[in-house]
Design an enzyme around this catalytic site. Sequence first.
Site, PDB file in Angstrom:
ATOM      1  N   PRO A 216      -1.607  -2.659   9.702  1.00  0.00           N
ATOM      2  CA  PRO A 216      -1.855  -1.283  10.160  1.00  0.00           C
ATOM      3  C   PRO A 216      -1.322  -0.282   9.134  1.00  0.00           C
ATOM      4  O   PRO A 216      -0.135   0.001   9.090  1.00  0.00           O
ATOM      5  CB  PRO A 216      -1.094  -1.206  11.489  1.00  0.00           C
ATOM      6  CG  PRO A 216      -0.028  -2.243  11.382  1.00  0.00           C
ATOM      7  CD  PRO A 216      -0.563  -3.330  10.511  1.00  0.00           C
ATOM      8  N   ASP A 389       3.344  -0.323   5.929  1.00  0.00           N
ATOM      9  CA  ASP A 389       3.009  -1.226   7.030  1.00  0.00           C
ATOM     10  C   ASP A 389       3.700  -0.713   8.291  1.00  0.00           C
ATOM     11  O   ASP A 389       4.922  -0.797   8.411  1.00  0.00           O
ATOM     12  CB  ASP A 389       3.475  -2.643   6.679  1.00  0.00           C
ATOM     13  CG  ASP A 389       3.049  -3.686   7.700  1.00  0.00           C
ATOM     14  OD1 ASP A 389       2.724  -3.303   8.849  1.00  0.00           O
ATOM     15  OD2 ASP A 389       3.059  -4.882   7.355  1.00  0.00           O
ATOM     16  N   HIS A 390       2.908  -0.207   9.228  1.00  0.00           N
ATOM     17  CA  HIS A 390       3.483   0.432  10.410  1.00  0.00           C
ATOM     18  C   HIS A 390       4.137  -0.570  11.365  1.00  0.00           C
ATOM     19  O   HIS A 390       4.850  -0.177  12.287  1.00  0.00           O
ATOM     20  CB  HIS A 390       2.397   1.225  11.154  1.00  0.00           C
ATOM     21  CG  HIS A 390       2.925   2.376  11.951  1.00  0.00           C
ATOM     22  ND1 HIS A 390       4.218   2.836  11.850  1.00  0.00           N
ATOM     23  CD2 HIS A 390       2.333   3.167  12.870  1.00  0.00           C
ATOM     24  CE1 HIS A 390       4.398   3.853  12.662  1.00  0.00           C
ATOM     25  NE2 HIS A 390       3.272   4.086  13.305  1.00  0.00           N
ATOM     26  N   ARG A 391       3.917  -1.861  11.135  1.00  0.00           N
ATOM     27  CA  ARG A 391       4.608  -2.872  11.936  1.00  0.00           C
ATOM     28  C   ARG A 391       6.087  -2.923  11.581  1.00  0.00           C
ATOM     29  O   ARG A 391       6.913  -3.356  12.388  1.00  0.00           O
ATOM     30  CB  ARG A 391       3.991  -4.255  11.706  1.00  0.00           C
ATOM     31  CG  ARG A 391       2.534  -4.389  12.151  1.00  0.00           C
ATOM     32  CD  ARG A 391       1.961  -5.735  11.711  1.00  0.00           C
ATOM     33  NE  ARG A 391       2.017  -5.902  10.257  1.00  0.00           N
ATOM     34  CZ  ARG A 391       1.624  -7.005   9.618  1.00  0.00           C
ATOM     35  NH1 ARG A 391       1.148  -8.027  10.322  1.00  0.00           N
ATOM     36  NH2 ARG A 391       1.701  -7.082   8.306  1.00  0.00           N
ATOM     37  N   ILE A 393       7.614  -0.270   9.134  1.00  0.00           N
ATOM     38  CA  ILE A 393       8.095   1.068   8.801  1.00  0.00           C
ATOM     39  C   ILE A 393       7.568   2.077   9.813  1.00  0.00           C
ATOM     40  O   ILE A 393       6.358   2.138  10.059  1.00  0.00           O
ATOM     41  CB  ILE A 393       7.632   1.480   7.389  1.00  0.00           C
ATOM     42  CG1 ILE A 393       7.965   0.396   6.358  1.00  0.00           C
ATOM     43  CG2 ILE A 393       8.222   2.824   7.003  1.00  0.00           C
ATOM     44  CD1 ILE A 393       9.421   0.181   6.121  1.00  0.00           C
TER      45      ILE A 393
END
Length: 422
Positions: A216, A389-391, A393
Site C-alpha cells: 500500500p 509502505d503504509h503497513r 510507516i
Amino acid sequence: MQGLTTVNIPDLGEVEEVEVIEICAEIGQQVGSEDSIIILETDKAAMEIPASLNGIVKSILVKEGDIVKEGVPFLEIEVESSPNATEQKNIKDDVVEISQPEVTETKLKSEERQVTKNIEHSSSSSVHSGPATRKLAREFGINLSEVNGSGPKGRILKEDLHAYVSNKLKSSTQGSIQSTQPDIDFSKWGEIQIEKLSKFQKTSLKNLHNSWISIPHVTQHDDADITELLSLRNKLNKEHELKISPLAFIIKATVETLKLYPVMNTSLNKDLDELVQKNYFNIGIAIDTPDGLIVPNIKNVDSKSIFQISNEVNELASLAKTRKLKVEQLKGATFTISSLSGIGGKYFTPIINPPEVGILGLSKTYDSLSMIDENIITLKQLPISLSYDHRVINGAYAAKFIVELGNQLKQIDLFIRTFKES
C-alpha cells in the site's frame, strides 16, 4: 607440467541459473587466468567469467543462449604450467581434472543427494518416481509428497507434475490480481512494429507490478530549500578542483535522517509478523540505462565522505550502463533514492523497491521567491517525493521524516566536515 583441465561455473552468489549471452574466446586461443571466456546475464546485470588458469583453450562447453548454474563445466583448457598456491586455492572448487573421473562422480552423487534432500520432505520416503521426474520437480520447485501419482503403484510421472502445476496456476489466478492487457489488433488502424521485451524489461515489469499491488503505497511531497547547499557545493568544488553533484550531498543528508527515523530503514519479514531493523545504511541509486532503470547500492554510506559517495555513484552508473554490475552491488539496499533532477518535472510517485519500506524521489530544482525580513529573495527549492509502505510507516512518521530531511539539507557544518574526511 601441462595437462587438460575442465573449469566449472563458479559460485554465482544468490543467483541459481543464468543465461550465456556471449562467448569471448576461441578454440586454440592463448588466455591468461583473468581473461574472460564467457559472459553470463542475470535479471539485472552481466558478469564475466574468467579462465582461472593460464593456457590454451581446447574446448568451450557452452554456447550462447544456454542456461547454466554453479558447477556446470564450461571450459577445457590445456594448462601451460602448474598454478601457484594462491591460484590453486582460488580454483579448487571450480576445477575438475579430466584424468580423475572419480572426483566428478563423487560430486555428482553429492549433488544428487542434495537434490533429493531438497525435494523430499518428511513424508517423501514413500514417493515413487524416476530420476528425470525428480529433476523436473526440482526445476519446478515441487514437493513430490504433494503430488498424486498416476503410474503403477502410485508412481509419479512427468504428466502428473504438469497437471499439478496447471492446477496451482488456476488456483493462483482465481486468488490474486493478474496483470493483463486486452488482445487488440492495432494493425487495423495503421502500420505497426513489434518489439520483443528483453529479459531485463520483462523482469522489471513483473517486479514493479508486484510491488504496486502488494504494497500500500502512500507518497508525501514537499520542497526542500537547498540554496545554501548549492552555494557550498560550488565553493567546495572550486577549492578542491572537483565536480561533485548535489546528489552526493543529498545521499549524506538522507542517511543522517534515517538515523533519526530508523523505521524507514527496516523491512517486514516473509510472514509479515516481524520488523527487521537494519543498523547499516546501504543506499540504492536508481540509474537510467538504455535497458531501463537499474538500482545498485552504495554500502555503508554513513562511514563514507561526500567525495567517496560521489565517486561510487559515478562508478555504479558507468557499470550499470555497460551491464557490468556484480551481483553483490545489486543486493542489500536498505533505502533507495530515485533522481529525476537532471531531466525535469516536479514531483512524482516512485515505486518502492521491496523489501525496503521507503523510497525518495528527487525532481528538478526550481527558483522560488520568498519574503525574509521584508526583503524578497530567490531560493533554490528541491521538490522531494517520499513513497512509503503504509503497513509499516504511518503518515505522521513519514511527514516528520521528510521535514527532518529538509533540515538535514541545511546542515552546512556537516557537509564541510564530511566532504573529504577519511
